[in-house]
Design a protein around this motif. Structure first.
Motif, short mmCIF file in Angstrom:
data_model
loop_
_atom_site.label_atom_id
_atom_site.label_comp_id
_atom_site.label_asym_id
_atom_site.label_seq_id
_atom_site.Cartn_x
_atom_site.Cartn_y
_atom_site.Cartn_z
N VAL A 152 -3.97 8.29 -6.17
CA VAL A 152 -2.60 8.56 -5.72
C VAL A 152 -1.77 7.27 -5.76
CG1 VAL A 152 -1.20 9.22 -3.72
CG2 VAL A 152 -3.24 10.54 -4.31
N THR A 153 -2.38 6.17 -5.32
CA THR A 153 -1.70 4.87 -5.39
C THR A 153 -1.35 4.51 -6.82
OG1 THR A 153 -3.02 4.18 -3.47
CG2 THR A 153 -1.86 2.46 -4.68
N ALA A 154 -2.29 4.76 -7.74
CA ALA A 154 -2.04 4.45 -9.15
C ALA A 154 -0.88 5.28 -9.71
CB ALA A 154 -3.30 4.69 -9.97
N VAL A 155 -0.80 6.54 -9.34
CA VAL A 155 0.29 7.39 -9.82
C VAL A 155 1.63 6.90 -9.28
CG1 VAL A 155 1.27 9.72 -9.70
CG2 VAL A 155 -1.16 9.42 -10.16
N VAL A 156 1.67 6.50 -8.01
CA VAL A 156 2.91 5.98 -7.43
C VAL A 156 3.32 4.69 -8.15
CG1 VAL A 156 3.99 5.09 -5.34
CG2 VAL A 156 2.46 7.05 -5.20
N PHE A 157 2.35 3.83 -8.48
CA PHE A 157 2.65 2.62 -9.24
C PHE A 157 3.26 2.96 -10.60
CE2 PHE A 157 -0.10 -0.27 -6.63
CZ PHE A 157 0.85 -1.26 -6.47
#
Length: 200
Positions: free
Chosen positions: A181-186
């Motif tokens: 999820v963090t990677a997608v937000v990045f």
């Protein structure tokens, strides 16, 4: 040349010109500035969401620990994140990413206050790519171990442990999901930064 008998017609100036009022449609420069400010606000909110996801990933993995209850105190089976270097790397990497996101908040605020500033956007763009790379590496490495924990590998005699350590596997799986999820937000933040830089 006017004769004395001719009547002069006075044409009054328009009220907008006479009073010096600006036209109803803002100039293109102000439109771009307003759009960049909106992108800056959205970027700030995304960073807050990424901080929550990264901290959740690090905390969940860092607290993953389970001991099987049906052995004596002298002979027990225990599963902990620090038993595997991959999970230790995951905790360190996600903690670093969360720390970077907290430190990036002032720069994100600068892009809101000064929407036409280029340097903060370029800095965030570059550092976001580095943080995305670290997040993806940690998440992918941990996902491989989680897959082995769930399914094992008969060719190498690696046994699936999730039937015995259910709580442990549930926590590490949740941590991996939070990292992705963090990677997608990045990815979204990097696209927004690129879009804002393109408008300059």
């Amino acid at each position: 040349m006017m004769k004395s008998g001719d009547a002069a017609i006075d044409v009054p100036e328009s009220s907008a010109v006479a009073k010096g009022k600006a036209p109803l449609i803002p100039p293109p420069k102000e439109q771009k500035s307003g759009m960049k400010k909106g992108l800056g606000i959205f970027d700030f909110l995304l960073r807050l969401a990424a901080i929550i996801a990264a901290l959740a990933a690090a905390a969940t993995m860092g607290t993953s620990d389970e001991t099987l209850p049906f052995f004596t105190q002298f002979f027990q089976f225990e599963a902990s994140y620090d038993d595997l270097p991959t999970f230790t790397f995951f905790v360190i990497a996600m903690a670093l990413v969360a720390g970077y996101l907290v430190l990036s908040l002032p720069f994100s605020i600068v892009t809101i206050v000064r929407p036409n500033a280029v340097a903060p956007r370029i800095l965030l763009f570059i550092l976001d790519i580095v943080a995305l790379t670290l997040t993806t590496a940690a998440g992918a490495a941990a996902a491989a171990i989680v897959y082995l924990a769930h399914n094992g590998n008969p060719n190498t005699n690696w046994l699936a442990i999730c039937q015995q350590f259910g709580d442990f596997c549930q926590k590490v799986s949740g941590a991996v999901v939070a990292s992705f999820v963090t990677a997608v937000v990045f990815m979204i933040m990097i696209l927004l930064s690129g879009f804002a830089l393109k408008k300059h």
